[in-house]
Design an enzyme around this catalytic site. Sequence first.
Site, PDB file in Angstrom:
ATOM      1  N   HIS A 271      13.985  52.167  39.858  1.00 30.64           N
ATOM      2  CA  HIS A 271      13.936  50.698  39.824  1.00 30.64           C
ATOM      3  C   HIS A 271      12.764  50.239  40.672  1.00 30.64           C
ATOM      4  O   HIS A 271      12.554  50.727  41.783  1.00 30.64           O
ATOM      5  CB  HIS A 271      15.248  50.082  40.338  1.00 30.64           C
TER       6      HIS A 271
ATOM      7  N   ARG B 101      18.754  40.378  39.201  1.00 26.24           N
ATOM      8  CA  ARG B 101      18.634  40.042  40.625  1.00 26.24           C
ATOM      9  C   ARG B 101      19.372  41.073  41.481  1.00 26.24           C
ATOM     10  O   ARG B 101      20.470  41.516  41.117  1.00 26.24           O
ATOM     11  CB  ARG B 101      19.187  38.642  40.901  1.00 26.24           C
ATOM     12  N   ASP B 102      18.724  41.436  42.611  1.00 28.35           N
ATOM     13  CA  ASP B 102      19.354  42.356  43.555  1.00 28.35           C
ATOM     14  C   ASP B 102      20.599  41.697  44.145  1.00 28.35           C
ATOM     15  O   ASP B 102      20.599  40.503  44.466  1.00 28.35           O
ATOM     16  CB  ASP B 102      18.368  42.723  44.668  1.00 28.35           C
ATOM     17  N   ILE B 103      21.666  42.474  44.291  1.00 23.21           N
ATOM     18  CA  ILE B 103      22.936  41.939  44.786  1.00 23.21           C
ATOM     19  C   ILE B 103      22.842  41.556  46.274  1.00 23.21           C
ATOM     20  O   ILE B 103      23.631  40.734  46.754  1.00 23.21           O
ATOM     21  CB  ILE B 103      24.064  42.982  44.552  1.00 23.21           C
TER      22      ILE B 103
ATOM     23  N   HIS C 107      11.344  47.165  42.835  1.00 23.09           N
ATOM     24  CA  HIS C 107      11.767  45.922  43.494  1.00 23.09           C
ATOM     25  C   HIS C 107      10.616  44.921  43.370  1.00 23.09           C
ATOM     26  O   HIS C 107       9.515  45.197  43.850  1.00 23.09           O
ATOM     27  CB  HIS C 107      12.011  46.140  44.989  1.00 23.09           C
TER      28      HIS C 107
ATOM     29  N   ASN D   3      11.077  52.659  45.942  1.00 21.83           N
ATOM     30  CA  ASN D   3      11.537  53.638  46.918  1.00 21.83           C
ATOM     31  C   ASN D   3      11.797  54.950  46.187  1.00 21.83           C
ATOM     32  O   ASN D   3      12.429  54.963  45.125  1.00 21.83           O
ATOM     33  CB  ASN D   3      12.822  53.156  47.602  1.00 21.83           C
TER      34      ASN D   3
ATOM     35  N   VAL E 182      19.929  54.245  45.043  1.00 21.33           N
ATOM     36  CA  VAL E 182      20.356  54.295  43.640  1.00 21.33           C
ATOM     37  C   VAL E 182      19.350  55.159  42.892  1.00 21.33           C
ATOM     38  O   VAL E 182      18.159  54.821  42.823  1.00 21.33           O
ATOM     39  CB  VAL E 182      20.437  52.890  43.009  1.00 21.33           C
TER      40      VAL E 182
HETATM   41  P1  5GP Z   1      16.960  51.416  46.742  1.00 20.51           P
HETATM   42  O1  5GP Z   1      17.249  51.477  48.216  1.00 20.51           O
HETATM   43  O2  5GP Z   1      17.641  52.532  45.974  1.00 20.51           O
HETATM   44  O3  5GP Z   1      15.473  51.337  46.449  1.00 20.51           O
HETATM   45  O4  5GP Z   1      17.538  50.028  46.273  1.00 20.51           O
HETATM   46  C1  5GP Z   1      18.762  49.862  45.638  1.00 20.51           C
HETATM   47  C2  5GP Z   1      18.978  48.366  45.517  1.00 20.51           C
HETATM   48  O5  5GP Z   1      20.048  48.150  44.627  1.00 20.51           O
HETATM   49  C3  5GP Z   1      19.333  47.693  46.838  1.00 20.51           C
HETATM   50  O6  5GP Z   1      18.370  46.680  47.141  1.00 20.51           O
HETATM   51  C4  5GP Z   1      20.730  47.119  46.581  1.00 20.51           C
HETATM   52  O7  5GP Z   1      20.941  45.863  47.215  1.00 20.51           O
HETATM   53  C5  5GP Z   1      20.769  47.030  45.063  1.00 20.51           C
HETATM   54  N1  5GP Z   1      22.111  47.158  44.501  1.00 20.51           N
HETATM   55  C6  5GP Z   1      23.065  48.052  44.853  1.00 20.51           C
HETATM   56  N2  5GP Z   1      24.164  47.891  44.103  1.00 20.51           N
HETATM   57  C7  5GP Z   1      23.899  46.860  43.250  1.00 20.51           C
HETATM   58  C8  5GP Z   1      24.662  46.224  42.215  1.00 20.51           C
HETATM   59  O8  5GP Z   1      25.813  46.573  41.913  1.00 20.51           O
HETATM   60  N3  5GP Z   1      24.077  45.191  41.556  1.00 20.51           N
HETATM   61  C9  5GP Z   1      22.796  44.772  41.868  1.00 20.51           C
HETATM   62  N4  5GP Z   1      22.316  43.747  41.164  1.00 20.51           N
HETATM   63  N5  5GP Z   1      22.058  45.353  42.829  1.00 20.51           N
HETATM   64  C10 5GP Z   1      22.595  46.386  43.507  1.00 20.51           C
END
Ligand code: 5GP
Length: 135
Positions: free
Chosen positions: A119, A48-50, A121, A106, A115
């Site tokens: 990944h 799950r996303d944080i 979503h 993304n 990140v």
């Molecule tokens: P991006 O913007 O790179 O596509 O999405 C990165 C996602 O990683 C974001 O939705 C963010 O909330 C999630 N995220 C960042 N740090 C953590 C973490 O430590 N644990 C979890 N579960 N999600 C994270």
Amino acid sequence: MERSHSRFVYRCHLKIPGVDNDCLFCRIVAGEIPATVVHETDTTLAFRDIDPKAPVHVLVIPKGHHPDVASLARADPSAAADVLAAAAEVAEAEGLVKNGYRLLFNTGEYAGQVVFHVHGHVLGGEPLGPMLAPR
Ligand code: 5GP
Ligand code: ZN
């Protein structure tokens, strides 16, 4: 990993093969950082996303480190297919199939990727609105 004791702090420099120690999601795969895991295979992990942006917001990653979906598809097409199959399993398990959901990768700065471990979503659980914010 860092553990503190009453009188001293020591660091663990144990390196796990295939794990980038500076990468947040590699560290989740390695179990160094906790996550709410909802699905796991030999090659993928879903958690799950944080900071969820929808009632269901799950991140699906390959266990191997690749910075984005294009790099993953080039370097390991079989793992890319595994990520898509895992995303479909997650959508099913989360009850998203009947009403639909969004699977989003993304990629790079303009898409807001923060990140750099690929990944997907998996987003759903309510109407998600337009694909992009109105301009
Ligand atoms: P991006 O913007 O790179 O596509 O999405 C990165 C996602 O990683 C974001 O939705 C963010 O909330 C999630 N995220 C960042 N740090 C953590 C973490 O430590 N644990 C979890 N579960 N999600 C994270
Ligand atoms: Zn990584």
